[in-house]
Design an enzyme around this catalytic site. Sequence first.
Site, PDB file in Angstrom:
ATOM      1  N   ASN A  68       0.835  -1.204   0.000  1.00 13.73           N
ATOM      2  CA  ASN A  68       0.000   0.000   0.000  1.00 13.73           C
ATOM      3  C   ASN A  68       0.867   1.250   0.000  1.00 13.73           C
ATOM      4  O   ASN A  68       1.816   1.354   0.776  1.00 13.73           O
ATOM      5  CB  ASN A  68      -0.896  -0.011   1.242  1.00 13.73           C
ATOM      6  CG  ASN A  68      -2.022   1.037   1.215  1.00 13.73           C
ATOM      7  OD1 ASN A  68      -2.543   1.392   2.258  1.00 13.73           O
ATOM      8  ND2 ASN A  68      -2.425   1.510   0.060  1.00 13.73           N
ATOM      9  N   TYR A 101      -7.764  13.643  -1.688  1.00 14.33           N
ATOM     10  CA  TYR A 101      -7.550  12.862  -0.480  1.00 14.33           C
ATOM     11  C   TYR A 101      -7.022  13.770   0.615  1.00 14.33           C
ATOM     12  O   TYR A 101      -6.173  14.628   0.353  1.00 14.33           O
ATOM     13  CB  TYR A 101      -6.519  11.778  -0.815  1.00 14.33           C
ATOM     14  CG  TYR A 101      -5.930  11.012   0.334  1.00 14.33           C
ATOM     15  CD1 TYR A 101      -6.532   9.851   0.787  1.00 14.33           C
ATOM     16  CD2 TYR A 101      -4.760  11.436   0.962  1.00 14.33           C
ATOM     17  CE1 TYR A 101      -5.982   9.125   1.843  1.00 14.33           C
ATOM     18  CE2 TYR A 101      -4.208  10.726   2.008  1.00 14.33           C
ATOM     19  CZ  TYR A 101      -4.825   9.567   2.439  1.00 14.33           C
ATOM     20  OH  TYR A 101      -4.278   8.852   3.477  1.00 14.33           O
ATOM     21  N   GLU A 110      -9.922  10.382   7.694  1.00 14.58           N
ATOM     22  CA  GLU A 110      -9.239  10.245   6.402  1.00 14.58           C
ATOM     23  C   GLU A 110     -10.341  10.296   5.344  1.00 14.58           C
ATOM     24  O   GLU A 110     -11.287   9.510   5.409  1.00 14.58           O
ATOM     25  CB  GLU A 110      -8.513   8.899   6.350  1.00 14.58           C
ATOM     26  CG  GLU A 110      -7.748   8.637   5.066  1.00 14.58           C
ATOM     27  CD  GLU A 110      -7.048   7.272   5.084  1.00 14.58           C
ATOM     28  OE1 GLU A 110      -7.654   6.284   5.578  1.00 14.58           O
ATOM     29  OE2 GLU A 110      -5.900   7.180   4.595  1.00 14.58           O
ATOM     30  N   TYR A 112     -11.782  10.715   1.164  1.00 17.55           N
ATOM     31  CA  TYR A 112     -11.500  10.470  -0.249  1.00 17.55           C
ATOM     32  C   TYR A 112     -12.651  10.994  -1.097  1.00 17.55           C
ATOM     33  O   TYR A 112     -13.819  10.659  -0.827  1.00 17.55           O
ATOM     34  CB  TYR A 112     -11.447   8.973  -0.543  1.00 17.55           C
ATOM     35  CG  TYR A 112     -10.281   8.180  -0.042  1.00 17.55           C
ATOM     36  CD1 TYR A 112     -10.244   7.704   1.267  1.00 17.55           C
ATOM     37  CD2 TYR A 112      -9.233   7.843  -0.899  1.00 17.55           C
ATOM     38  CE1 TYR A 112      -9.192   6.927   1.700  1.00 17.55           C
ATOM     39  CE2 TYR A 112      -8.170   7.058  -0.465  1.00 17.55           C
ATOM     40  CZ  TYR A 112      -8.157   6.603   0.836  1.00 17.55           C
ATOM     41  OH  TYR A 112      -7.118   5.821   1.275  1.00 17.55           O
ATOM     42  N   GLU A 201      -3.162   6.215  -5.318  1.00 16.52           N
ATOM     43  CA  GLU A 201      -2.970   5.164  -4.325  1.00 16.52           C
ATOM     44  C   GLU A 201      -2.891   3.824  -5.020  1.00 16.52           C
ATOM     45  O   GLU A 201      -3.609   3.578  -5.997  1.00 16.52           O
ATOM     46  CB  GLU A 201      -4.140   5.161  -3.324  1.00 16.52           C
ATOM     47  CG  GLU A 201      -4.067   4.035  -2.305  1.00 16.52           C
ATOM     48  CD  GLU A 201      -4.842   4.306  -1.016  1.00 16.52           C
ATOM     49  OE1 GLU A 201      -5.499   5.358  -0.930  1.00 16.52           O
ATOM     50  OE2 GLU A 201      -4.756   3.459  -0.102  1.00 16.52           O
TER      51      GLU A 201
END
Length: 216
Positions: A68, A101, A110, A112, A201
């Site tokens: 990741n 993001y 967090e 998105y 990502e």
Amino acid sequence: MIGSVALAVVAAASTAVASPLSLYRRTEPGTGTDNGFYYSFWTDGQGSVTYNNGPAGSYDVTWNNVNNFVAGKGWNPGAERVISYNGTWDAAAVNSYVSVYGWTRNPLIEYYIVEAFGSYNPSTGAQLLGTVESDGATYNIYKTQRVNQPSIEGTSTFDQFWSVRQQHRVGGTVTVKNHFDAWAKTGLQLGTHDYQILATEGYQSSGSATMEVFEG
Ligand SMILES: *[C@@H]1O[C@H](CO)[C@@H](O)[C@H](O)[C@H]1NC(C)=O
């Protein structure tokens, strides 16, 4: 012409530098500012990721067999700004996202605004909380929870807020305020803004992207 001559002199004078003619510079994982933009490059360290900051809001990233990573350029702090971006994303068939993001603190969130995802829909298993019309499309709103996962405050448990564009695209304008307002109406409250980037990502995948972000 004058520029070319000047660059040739620099090239001759600094042979230790990889390529002074390249405007993209390899950048190690971390955060900072580059050419007037904030950048963040995070990786969990598995596989390889090469991230290069470029002119203004541009960057490129190439990844191989990662677990990741998230990387990109934007601003700190995040805000209800109008964000435009363009570029190429060579990861549509693998697990990867292109998103606006960011993070907030108090509460730690967090978030998105997903413009495109590849082989895995990040909202899989999440309950649809609502939709928001913005910038020529409908985005689906979700909330998920991360338990003991990496964050800007270290390993923590926190919520993720999502807007996921129904019609994928790579390039265009994202009116961030529309999403923040729609999230608030759905009961999803952000905190104090930390950074906000146009992120690429990758998750358990290999791919590459070249992106450029700007305000307005
Ligand atoms: C974004 O668009 C501009 C204007 O067309 C172009 O010059 C630039 O190369 C593009 N950036 C990327 C990363 O594709």
